[in-house]
Scaffold this motif. Structure first.
Motif, PDB file in Angstrom:
ATOM      1  N   ASP A 109       7.211  19.751   4.329  1.00 19.88           N
ATOM      2  CA  ASP A 109       7.328  21.101   4.882  1.00 19.88           C
ATOM      3  C   ASP A 109       8.689  21.745   4.634  1.00 19.88           C
ATOM      4  OD1 ASP A 109       8.942  19.696   6.630  1.00 19.88           O
ATOM      5  OD2 ASP A 109       7.770  20.152   8.416  1.00 19.88           O
ATOM      6  N   GLY A 110       9.575  21.045   3.936  1.00 23.62           N
ATOM      7  CA  GLY A 110      10.890  21.606   3.631  1.00 23.62           C
ATOM      8  C   GLY A 110      11.967  21.246   4.639  1.00 23.62           C
ATOM      9  N   PHE A 111      11.597  20.576   5.715  1.00 23.50           N
ATOM     10  CA  PHE A 111      12.563  20.124   6.704  1.00 23.50           C
ATOM     11  C   PHE A 111      12.627  18.604   6.629  1.00 23.50           C
ATOM     12  CE2 PHE A 111      10.886  24.105   8.362  1.00 23.50           C
ATOM     13  CZ  PHE A 111      12.045  24.798   8.665  1.00 23.50           C
ATOM     14  N   SER A 112      13.830  18.041   6.557  1.00 23.46           N
ATOM     15  CA  SER A 112      13.953  16.584   6.467  1.00 23.46           C
ATOM     16  C   SER A 112      13.430  15.939   7.747  1.00 23.46           C
ATOM     17  CB  SER A 112      15.406  16.178   6.229  1.00 23.46           C
ATOM     18  OG  SER A 112      16.150  16.314   7.424  1.00 23.46           O
ATOM     19  N   ASP A 113      12.989  14.689   7.608  1.00 24.13           N
ATOM     20  CA  ASP A 113      12.491  13.962   8.776  1.00 24.13           C
ATOM     21  C   ASP A 113      13.565  13.892   9.864  1.00 24.13           C
ATOM     22  OD1 ASP A 113      10.215  13.603   7.296  1.00 24.13           O
ATOM     23  OD2 ASP A 113      10.571  11.484   6.863  1.00 24.13           O
ATOM     24  N   ALA A 114      14.810  13.673   9.470  1.00 21.93           N
ATOM     25  CA  ALA A 114      15.905  13.571  10.441  1.00 21.93           C
ATOM     26  C   ALA A 114      16.067  14.870  11.223  1.00 21.93           C
ATOM     27  CB  ALA A 114      17.210  13.208   9.738  1.00 21.93           C
ATOM     28  N   ILE A 115      15.993  16.010  10.537  1.00 24.49           N
ATOM     29  CA  ILE A 115      16.122  17.306  11.213  1.00 24.49           C
ATOM     30  C   ILE A 115      14.941  17.517  12.156  1.00 24.49           C
ATOM     31  CG2 ILE A 115      16.013  19.795  10.832  1.00 24.49           C
ATOM     32  CD1 ILE A 115      17.777  19.360   8.352  1.00 24.49           C
ATOM     33  N   GLU A 116      13.730  17.182  11.691  1.00 24.13           N
ATOM     34  CA  GLU A 116      12.549  17.367  12.541  1.00 24.13           C
ATOM     35  C   GLU A 116      12.616  16.482  13.787  1.00 24.13           C
ATOM     36  OE1 GLU A 116       8.592  18.284  11.146  1.00 24.13           O
ATOM     37  OE2 GLU A 116       9.306  17.945   9.109  1.00 24.13           O
ATOM     38  N   ILE A 117      13.052  15.246  13.642  1.00 26.60           N
ATOM     39  CA  ILE A 117      13.158  14.350  14.795  1.00 26.60           C
ATOM     40  C   ILE A 117      14.195  14.886  15.779  1.00 26.60           C
ATOM     41  CG2 ILE A 117      13.920  12.050  15.520  1.00 26.60           C
ATOM     42  CD1 ILE A 117      12.563  11.026  12.864  1.00 26.60           C
ATOM     43  N   ALA A 118      15.337  15.346  15.258  1.00 31.20           N
ATOM     44  CA  ALA A 118      16.383  15.896  16.124  1.00 31.20           C
ATOM     45  C   ALA A 118      15.898  17.156  16.839  1.00 31.20           C
ATOM     46  CB  ALA A 118      17.636  16.193  15.311  1.00 31.20           C
ATOM     47  N   TYR A 119      15.055  17.941  16.185  1.00 31.22           N
ATOM     48  CA  TYR A 119      14.545  19.183  16.752  1.00 31.22           C
ATOM     49  C   TYR A 119      13.411  18.922  17.740  1.00 31.22           C
ATOM     50  CZ  TYR A 119      12.723  23.949  16.883  1.00 31.22           C
ATOM     51  OH  TYR A 119      12.294  25.180  17.290  1.00 31.22           O
ATOM     52  N   GLN A 158       0.866  -1.161   0.000  1.00 30.56           N
ATOM     53  CA  GLN A 158       0.000   0.000   0.000  1.00 30.56           C
ATOM     54  C   GLN A 158       0.913   1.224   0.000  1.00 30.56           C
ATOM     55  OE1 GLN A 158      -3.057   0.140   2.953  1.00 30.56           O
ATOM     56  NE2 GLN A 158      -3.374   2.328   2.683  1.00 30.56           N
ATOM     57  N   VAL A 159       0.822   2.023  -1.036  1.00 28.38           N
ATOM     58  CA  VAL A 159       1.679   3.193  -1.158  1.00 28.38           C
ATOM     59  C   VAL A 159       1.220   4.246  -0.158  1.00 28.38           C
ATOM     60  CG1 VAL A 159       2.459   5.042  -2.670  1.00 28.38           C
ATOM     61  CG2 VAL A 159       2.189   2.734  -3.573  1.00 28.38           C
ATOM     62  N   GLU A 160       2.139   4.628   0.701  1.00 20.92           N
ATOM     63  CA  GLU A 160       1.866   5.679   1.672  1.00 20.92           C
ATOM     64  C   GLU A 160       2.671   6.897   1.254  1.00 20.92           C
ATOM     65  OE1 GLU A 160       3.283   3.301   4.890  1.00 20.92           O
ATOM     66  OE2 GLU A 160       1.261   3.021   5.674  1.00 20.92           O
ATOM     67  N   ASP A 161       1.970   7.943   0.894  1.00 18.19           N
ATOM     68  CA  ASP A 161       2.609   9.176   0.427  1.00 18.19           C
ATOM     69  C   ASP A 161       1.883  10.346   1.085  1.00 18.19           C
ATOM     70  OD1 ASP A 161       4.019  11.128  -0.882  1.00 18.19           O
ATOM     71  OD2 ASP A 161       3.050  10.804  -2.824  1.00 18.19           O
ATOM     72  N   LEU A 162       2.238  10.622   2.353  1.00 18.17           N
ATOM     73  CA  LEU A 162       1.558  11.623   3.159  1.00 18.17           C
ATOM     74  C   LEU A 162       1.500  12.999   2.486  1.00 18.17           C
ATOM     75  CD1 LEU A 162       0.290  12.345   5.946  1.00 18.17           C
ATOM     76  CD2 LEU A 162       2.593  12.937   6.695  1.00 18.17           C
ATOM     77  N   ASP A 176       6.547   7.314   1.339  1.00 19.51           N
ATOM     78  CA  ASP A 176       7.118   7.816   2.592  1.00 19.51           C
ATOM     79  C   ASP A 176       8.362   7.053   3.038  1.00 19.51           C
ATOM     80  OD1 ASP A 176       5.193   9.750   2.686  1.00 19.51           O
ATOM     81  OD2 ASP A 176       3.957   8.755   4.197  1.00 19.51           O
ATOM     82  N   HIS A 177       8.400   5.757   2.811  1.00 15.42           N
ATOM     83  CA  HIS A 177       9.566   4.966   3.206  1.00 15.42           C
ATOM     84  C   HIS A 177      10.847   5.477   2.529  1.00 15.42           C
ATOM     85  CE1 HIS A 177      11.905   1.520   4.491  1.00 15.42           C
ATOM     86  NE2 HIS A 177      12.312   1.358   3.249  1.00 15.42           N
ATOM     87  N   TYR A 178      10.714   6.008   1.322  1.00 16.03           N
ATOM     88  CA  TYR A 178      11.872   6.505   0.561  1.00 16.03           C
ATOM     89  C   TYR A 178      11.987   8.027   0.590  1.00 16.03           C
ATOM     90  CZ  TYR A 178      11.637   1.761  -1.247  1.00 16.03           C
ATOM     91  OH  TYR A 178      11.592   0.396  -1.346  1.00 16.03           O
TER      92      TYR A 178
END
Length: 168
Positions: free
Chosen positions: A38-48, A18-22, A29-31
């Motif tokens: 929103d212009g911020f990478s998931d890694a940056i958002e998690i760290a923030y 099932q393609v998840e593309d929020l 989303d997996h890739y």
């Protein structure tokens, strides 16, 4: 069964993806390094500490500095005269900054000035002999996510000798 009879069979189980593309950008989303777009990478958002699946939860910091590279003006200059350029820094890469005059402590002379882009200009002719010789303004720099920083500045009016009859 209860008489010890049995039947063997082979079964094929298919797993459907099932393609998840929020954010609807066409990248699953997996890739996708930015699930909510929103212009911020998931890694940056998690760290923030923001939510990488909520586009309203962004890893954003307010502008860090606000300065004015000119704070004096000669008297009797026409309305629209450049006082100086507003300068600001934001720790977020590629932040879009805007400047405005705002009400608050130290803004009592804002009505004498205007901001065009990052340029502070006069709205009126200022006269050293009949007006104040210094003006207090309050400026706000705001990023595209509405985080802001305020700064107070004092503009000094410089006297220009006006000896029209040449008598010294």
């Amino acid at each position: 069964d209860e008489h010890n009879a049995s039947l063997d069979g082979n079964f094929t189980i298919s797993l459907l993806n099932q393609v998840e593309d929020l954010d609807g950008d066409g990248i699953e989303d997996h890739y996708d390094s930015d699930d909510d777009g929103d212009g911020f990478s998931d890694a940056i958002e998690i760290a923030y500490g923001s939510d990488p699946r909520d586009s309203n939860s962004v890893a954003n910091t307010a502008p860090a500095t606000l300065d004015l590279n000119g704070s004096t003006i000669l008297e009797n200059q026409p309305a629209g005269t450049l006082v100086g350029n507003l300068l600001a820094t934001d720790p977020d890469v590629n932040a879009t900054l805007s400047f405005s005059l705002v009400d608050g402590n130290g803004s009592h002379d804002n009505e004498l000035f205007r901001i065009e882009g990052a340029k502070l200009r006069t709205l009126h002719v200022l006269d050293f002999e009949t007006n104040s010789t210094s003006y207090a303004i309050l400026v706000r720099v705001t990023d595209e996510h509405n985080a802001s920083l305020d700064g107070n500045f004092t503009i000094s009016l410089l006297n220009q000798v006006e000896d029209l009859d040449g008598d010294g």
